[in-house]
Design a protein around this motif. Structure first.
Motif, PDB file in Angstrom:
ATOM      1  N   LYS A  11       0.833  -1.209   0.000  1.00 52.12           N
ATOM      2  CA  LYS A  11       0.000   0.000   0.000  1.00 52.12           C
ATOM      3  C   LYS A  11       0.868   1.259   0.000  1.00 52.12           C
ATOM      4  O   LYS A  11       0.523   2.261  -0.617  1.00 52.12           O
ATOM      5  N   GLN A  12       1.975   1.209   0.695  1.00 52.64           N
ATOM      6  CA  GLN A  12       2.864   2.363   0.740  1.00 52.64           C
ATOM      7  C   GLN A  12       3.535   2.583  -0.613  1.00 52.64           C
ATOM      8  O   GLN A  12       3.687   3.719  -1.056  1.00 52.64           O
ATOM      9  N   GLU A  13       3.908   1.504  -1.281  1.00 53.61           N
ATOM     10  CA  GLU A  13       4.460   1.630  -2.623  1.00 53.61           C
ATOM     11  C   GLU A  13       3.414   2.187  -3.578  1.00 53.61           C
ATOM     12  O   GLU A  13       3.708   3.047  -4.412  1.00 53.61           O
ATOM     13  N   ASP A  14       2.183   1.686  -3.460  1.00 55.45           N
ATOM     14  CA  ASP A  14       1.084   2.194  -4.282  1.00 55.45           C
ATOM     15  C   ASP A  14       0.851   3.680  -4.017  1.00 55.45           C
ATOM     16  O   ASP A  14       0.559   4.447  -4.937  1.00 55.45           O
ATOM     17  N   ALA A  15       0.977   4.075  -2.764  1.00 55.83           N
ATOM     18  CA  ALA A  15       0.758   5.481  -2.400  1.00 55.83           C
ATOM     19  C   ALA A  15       1.816   6.380  -3.031  1.00 55.83           C
ATOM     20  O   ALA A  15       1.500   7.467  -3.523  1.00 55.83           O
ATOM     21  N   ILE A  16       3.060   5.936  -3.044  1.00 50.91           N
ATOM     22  CA  ILE A  16       4.121   6.733  -3.663  1.00 50.91           C
ATOM     23  C   ILE A  16       3.862   6.869  -5.156  1.00 50.91           C
ATOM     24  O   ILE A  16       3.958   7.965  -5.717  1.00 50.91           O
ATOM     25  N   THR A  17       3.476   5.786  -5.803  1.00 50.13           N
ATOM     26  CA  THR A  17       3.145   5.850  -7.228  1.00 50.13           C
ATOM     27  C   THR A  17       1.981   6.800  -7.466  1.00 50.13           C
ATOM     28  O   THR A  17       2.014   7.618  -8.398  1.00 50.13           O
ATOM     29  N   ALA A  18       0.969   6.713  -6.630  1.00 53.34           N
ATOM     30  CA  ALA A  18      -0.196   7.582  -6.774  1.00 53.34           C
ATOM     31  C   ALA A  18       0.173   9.049  -6.556  1.00 53.34           C
ATOM     32  O   ALA A  18      -0.322   9.929  -7.268  1.00 53.34           O
ATOM     33  N   LEU A  19       1.051   9.322  -5.597  1.00 52.19           N
ATOM     34  CA  LEU A  19       1.481  10.697  -5.360  1.00 52.19           C
ATOM     35  C   LEU A  19       2.182  11.277  -6.594  1.00 52.19           C
ATOM     36  O   LEU A  19       2.086  12.474  -6.865  1.00 52.19           O
ATOM     37  N   LEU A  20       2.865  10.419  -7.340  1.00 48.53           N
ATOM     38  CA  LEU A  20       3.575  10.875  -8.532  1.00 48.53           C
ATOM     39  C   LEU A  20       2.651  11.070  -9.731  1.00 48.53           C
ATOM     40  O   LEU A  20       2.989  11.792 -10.664  1.00 48.53           O
ATOM     41  N   THR A  21       1.497  10.432  -9.717  1.00 49.44           N
ATOM     42  CA  THR A  21       0.640  10.449 -10.902  1.00 49.44           C
ATOM     43  C   THR A  21      -0.683  11.188 -10.734  1.00 49.44           C
ATOM     44  O   THR A  21      -1.325  11.499 -11.733  1.00 49.44           O
ATOM     45  N   GLN A  22      -1.075  11.459  -9.512  1.00 52.06           N
ATOM     46  CA  GLN A  22      -2.365  12.118  -9.265  1.00 52.06           C
ATOM     47  C   GLN A  22      -2.163  13.601  -8.991  1.00 52.06           C
ATOM     48  O   GLN A  22      -1.064  14.041  -8.663  1.00 52.06           O
ATOM     49  N   ARG A  23      -3.242  14.357  -9.091  1.00 55.01           N
ATOM     50  CA  ARG A  23      -3.172  15.817  -8.954  1.00 55.01           C
ATOM     51  C   ARG A  23      -3.016  16.307  -7.525  1.00 55.01           C
ATOM     52  O   ARG A  23      -2.466  17.388  -7.299  1.00 55.01           O
ATOM     53  N   ASN A  24      -3.544  15.557  -6.554  1.00 56.13           N
ATOM     54  CA  ASN A  24      -3.480  16.035  -5.169  1.00 56.13           C
ATOM     55  C   ASN A  24      -3.521  14.848  -4.202  1.00 56.13           C
ATOM     56  O   ASN A  24      -3.650  13.696  -4.618  1.00 56.13           O
ATOM     57  N   ILE A  25      -3.401  15.156  -2.932  1.00 57.48           N
ATOM     58  CA  ILE A  25      -3.351  14.133  -1.884  1.00 57.48           C
ATOM     59  C   ILE A  25      -4.618  13.283  -1.878  1.00 57.48           C
ATOM     60  O   ILE A  25      -4.548  12.058  -1.775  1.00 57.48           O
ATOM     61  N   GLU A  26      -5.757  13.925  -1.996  1.00 57.75           N
ATOM     62  CA  GLU A  26      -7.032  13.194  -1.938  1.00 57.75           C
ATOM     63  C   GLU A  26      -7.138  12.181  -3.084  1.00 57.75           C
ATOM     64  O   GLU A  26      -7.529  11.033  -2.871  1.00 57.75           O
TER      65      GLU A  26
END
Length: 77
Positions: A11-26
């Protein structure tokens, strides 16, 4: 935060990937399947923050390399 082997949880790896690809924290939290508060809490953990910073730096470096590769063709055009 890190298991004995030293790797982040999935989940933490997924979160880092998401932080790099999504517009904001939410949006990043939603994409990673976690709550925004959880992601904000993880960002305060030094190991997670360092891994995120390193991933951002690597992504930025790759972006610059792609731009450099395209400059010759752009100049020719």
């Amino acid at each position: 935060m890190k298991p004995p082997g030293g790797k982040f949880k999935r989940k933490q790896e997924d979160a880092i990937t998401a932080l790099l690809t999504q517009r904001n924290i939410e949006e990043a939290a939603k994409a990673a399947g976690i709550g925004a508060n959880t992601l904000l809490r993880w960002l305060k953990v030094p190991e997670f923050e360092k891994a995120y910073r390193d991933a951002r730096r690597k992504a930025f470096g790759q972006s610059i390399a792609r731009l450099q590769q395209g400059t010759s063709a752009a100049a020719t055009t």
